[in-house]
Design a protein around this motif. Structure first.
Motif, PDB file in Angstrom:
ATOM      1  N   ARG A 242       0.830  -1.207   0.000  1.00 47.27           N
ATOM      2  CA  ARG A 242       0.000   0.000   0.000  1.00 47.27           C
ATOM      3  C   ARG A 242       0.866   1.258   0.000  1.00 47.27           C
ATOM      4  N   ARG A 243       1.970   1.210   0.742  1.00 48.38           N
ATOM      5  CA  ARG A 243       2.877   2.372   0.789  1.00 48.38           C
ATOM      6  C   ARG A 243       3.494   2.622  -0.580  1.00 48.38           C
TER       7      ARG A 243
ATOM      8  N   LEU B 251      11.244  10.366  13.920  1.00 50.93           N
ATOM      9  CA  LEU B 251      12.448  10.194  14.736  1.00 50.93           C
ATOM     10  C   LEU B 251      12.157   9.376  15.998  1.00 50.93           C
ATOM     11  N   ASP B 252      11.010   9.640  16.619  1.00 46.52           N
ATOM     12  CA  ASP B 252      10.640   8.914  17.832  1.00 46.52           C
ATOM     13  C   ASP B 252      10.451   7.422  17.530  1.00 46.52           C
ATOM     14  N   LEU B 253       9.775   7.129  16.423  1.00 43.58           N
ATOM     15  CA  LEU B 253       9.525   5.727  16.051  1.00 43.58           C
ATOM     16  C   LEU B 253      10.817   5.021  15.650  1.00 43.58           C
TER      17      LEU B 253
ATOM     18  N   GLN C 293      18.155   6.422   8.495  1.00 43.16           N
ATOM     19  CA  GLN C 293      16.971   7.258   8.270  1.00 43.16           C
ATOM     20  C   GLN C 293      16.962   8.447   9.227  1.00 43.16           C
ATOM     21  N   MET C 294      17.415   8.234  10.442  1.00 41.25           N
ATOM     22  CA  MET C 294      17.499   9.344  11.398  1.00 41.25           C
ATOM     23  C   MET C 294      18.521  10.381  10.916  1.00 41.25           C
ATOM     24  N   GLY C 295      19.601   9.891  10.309  1.00 40.94           N
ATOM     25  CA  GLY C 295      20.581  10.802   9.731  1.00 40.94           C
ATOM     26  C   GLY C 295      19.997  11.616   8.589  1.00 40.94           C
TER      27      GLY C 295
ATOM     28  N   ALA D 264       7.487   4.291  11.094  1.00 40.26           N
ATOM     29  CA  ALA D 264       8.419   5.424  11.035  1.00 40.26           C
ATOM     30  C   ALA D 264       8.621   5.865   9.589  1.00 40.26           C
ATOM     31  N   ASP D 265       8.735   4.905   8.675  1.00 39.68           N
ATOM     32  CA  ASP D 265       8.898   5.228   7.249  1.00 39.68           C
ATOM     33  C   ASP D 265       7.685   5.999   6.724  1.00 39.68           C
ATOM     34  N   VAL D 266       6.480   5.606   7.165  1.00 42.63           N
ATOM     35  CA  VAL D 266       5.257   6.300   6.746  1.00 42.63           C
ATOM     36  C   VAL D 266       5.272   7.735   7.277  1.00 42.63           C
ATOM     37  N   ALA D 267       5.648   7.892   8.559  1.00 43.63           N
ATOM     38  CA  ALA D 267       5.690   9.234   9.145  1.00 43.63           C
ATOM     39  C   ALA D 267       6.698  10.113   8.407  1.00 43.63           C
ATOM     40  N   ARG D 268       7.840   9.534   8.044  1.00 44.19           N
ATOM     41  CA  ARG D 268       8.847  10.306   7.310  1.00 44.19           C
ATOM     42  C   ARG D 268       8.328  10.693   5.928  1.00 44.19           C
TER      43      ARG D 268
END
Length: 575
Positions: A430-431, A475-477, A498-500, A462-466
């Motif tokens: 779906r993403r 970042l939190d996830l 991903q955080m970087g 986290a990928d969806v939020a990004r």
């Protein structure tokens, strides 16, 4: 009936005691003869016969007793000999099953059939071992109804005893799974293992569950159960090879290598481990015939194809398909096609063979044909949820295939409703189609199904939020997922990378720190090397270092996400 004589004491008793009768006068034989006439001779004859009969009875009794003792001794000796033969044959069965080889399973069946046909037709343990060995030959080695029927027959006879036996439970799970009840076989065995204390410590049952979960594509649960099984039986070649297969499919090459090496240490000709090593070398990317990786893959494939005794037809067919891939790498397309055709002719009903064929086609940049091969696998085995997972993954790598991948995962979930792993893949589909809210629903459902203990689902959220640019939430996830992913360095490195990326625009130093940590967690994960190199490429002082990092990325991931951009930078490298 005898009456007891009253006891008397004292003088009165002496007076009352009856007097001994006077001695009878001696009578001559002639007087007796005259008195009884001819009857006396008959009476004497009768008395003689009576004495003779008593003697005969006594002798007969002694003889019967002696015969009984001799018979018991013979019976005991025969029983001991029979039990000894059974014990030896059961030991043969156990030893042959431990080899986890096609020849070993056949030898185990031969030994077991001797027990139930010649020695003890109702021996419960022999029937349990036979059901298991025949089930493996049918389900994993593809021998057909000639072994399916005895597997089911021995299963019925073993179950009739009303006793539990690990091989009996494993046999039933394999027969149900390869008989078309994949979801039910996995869920019922998982419940039995969870509810039964002995089963929770049984390497055989934990291993069987893990192997079936691997077939279903539920690699995380498979890894958990196979690790536990292997820790209880570290010298078990079957468990080590299966653990290697799961780790290989997860992309953990280092740990997979260790598991295969362990299997081959205990069984030097273990077919599944040899095939696993070859496929791991192939999965790692393009193979150069001059490199060690190609040499390793080719060595094990040739060993499989020339083994004596040979592996099963199914194992040989998979080896031939792998060999076709190696021939492709050498530019021998015609030979590769012939090898593939031979494999397909030898094991036409094997869905796994079509999956491997799909990989050959994908490597040759023939994505449509690769997808068609997976569809063929599903025609052969329409209830294998793992094949739907393969189809979804192939479609996700095909332009415009996301919608169809979503349909594939929805179909897989019919076989395994509520499976967290399948829900994650549904979310991925779906993403990829841009349906972020529906993707989030699938990931959240997966997390709920796993009681909030599924870092892969949290990583996907986290990928969806990004993607939706909700960076604080992302970042939190990522931070939570990273801390939960201690057993998976690759995914830990991904989360840090991903955080970087999120912090790179606002704080380059902090971003570099995330990238550095990612390389420390997993030195073979390529993206952070490129991302740091890209940050330094315009810095004259660090430009040489930047090219070193970009070059390292290309060696690790020549077809990776950033490979085209990396190649452009390398083309600008001053000579």
């Amino acid at each position: 009936m005898l009456l007891s004589t009253p006891k008397h004491h004292g003088p009165a008793a002496a007076a009352a005691r009856p007097q001994r009768p006077a001695a009878r006068p001696r009578t001559s034989y002639e007087d007796l003869a005259a008195k009884y006439a001819d009857n006396t001779e008959e009476h004497a004859l009768v008395r003689h016969k009576s004495n003779a009969r008593g003697l005969v009875i006594t002798v007969a009794t002694i003889m019967v007793g002696a015969l009984a003792l001799a018979g018991y001794a013979f019976y005991s000796k025969n029983k001991r000999e029979t039990e000894g033969k059974i014990a030896k044959l059961l030991k043969v069965m156990q030893d042959e099953l431990a080899h986890d080889s096609f020849a070993g399973y056949k030898a185990a069946c031969d030994a077991g059939e001797k027990i139930v046909s010649d020695l003890d037709p109702k021996l419960f343990s022999a029937h349990a071992y036979l059901a298991y060995a025949y089930a493996i030959r049918w389900g994993e080695h593809g021998e057909g109804t000639s072994v399916e029927e005895p597997a089911r027959d021995h299963l019925t006879k073993a179950k009739a005893a009303g006793q539990e036996h690990a091989h009996l439970i494993a046999a039933e799970a394999y027969l149900r799974y390869f008989g078309g009840e994949q979801g039910a076989a996995v869920s019922s065995l998982a419940k039995f293992v969870t509810d039964n204390e002995k089963a929770r410590k049984s390497p055989l049952l934990l291993g069987t569950l893990g192997i079936l979960q691997m077939h279903e594509g539920d690699l995380d649960e498979a890894l958990k159960n196979l690790k536990l099984a292997q820790s209880n039986a570290p010298a078990d070649a079957r468990l080590n090879a299966a653990l290697g297969n799961v780790l290989r499919r997860q992309g953990n090459e280092f740990q997979a290598s260790n598991s295969y090496e362990q299997a081959l240490r205990y069984e030097k000709d273990h077919a599944e481990a040899q095939l696993g090593v070859a496929l791991m070398a192939i999965d790692a990317g393009k193979l150069d015939p001059s490199e060690k990786r190609f040499e390793t893959a080719n060595k094990y494939i040739q060993r499989l194809l020339s083994a004596d005794p040979p592996p099963s037809i199914r194992q040989q067919a998979l080896a031939r398909m792998a060999h076709a891939i190696l021939l492709d790498e050498q530019g021998k397309r015609d030979e590769a096609d012939r090898e593939e055709q031979k494999a397909l002719n030898d094991d036409a009903k094997n869905g796994e063979l079509q999956i491997l064929r799909s990989r050959r086609l994908a490597r040759a940049n023939r994505p449509d044909e690769a997808v068609a091969a997976i569809r063929q696998a599903l025609k052969l085995e329409p209830k294998r949820a793992g094949f739907y997972v393969e189809l979804a993954r192939a479609l996700l790598h095909k332009e415009g295939g996301a919608r169809e991948a979503e349909s594939s995962m929805e179909e897989a979930l019919k076989s395994m409703p509520g499976s967290p792993k399948l829900l994650i893949l549904l979310g991925d589909a779906r993403r990829a189609a841009g349906a972020y809210d529906k993707a989030r629903e699938a990931y959240e459902k997966a997390l709920a199904q796993a009681n909030d203990k599924l870092p892969e689902a949290r990583l996907a959220l986290a990928d969806v939020a990004r993607a939706k640019k909700d960076y604080p939430k992302a970042l939190d996830l990522y931070e939570k997922a990273k801390n939960e992913l201690l057993v998976d360095p690759r995914k830990q490195a991904y989360a840090l990378t991903q955080m970087g990326l999120i912090t790179e625009e606002s704080d380059k130093n902090k971003a570099r720190d995330f990238y550095r940590k990612a390389t420390e967690v997993d030195q073979t994960f390529g993206p952070p090397y490129f991302l740091v190199g890209r940050m330094y490429v315009s810095d004259k002082k660090n430009r040489a270092f930047a090219f070193e990092l970009i070059d390292r990325y290309l060696k690790l991931e020549p077809k990776g996400e950033y490979s085209a951009e990396a190649q452009r930078y390398m083309a600008e490298k001053p000579h």
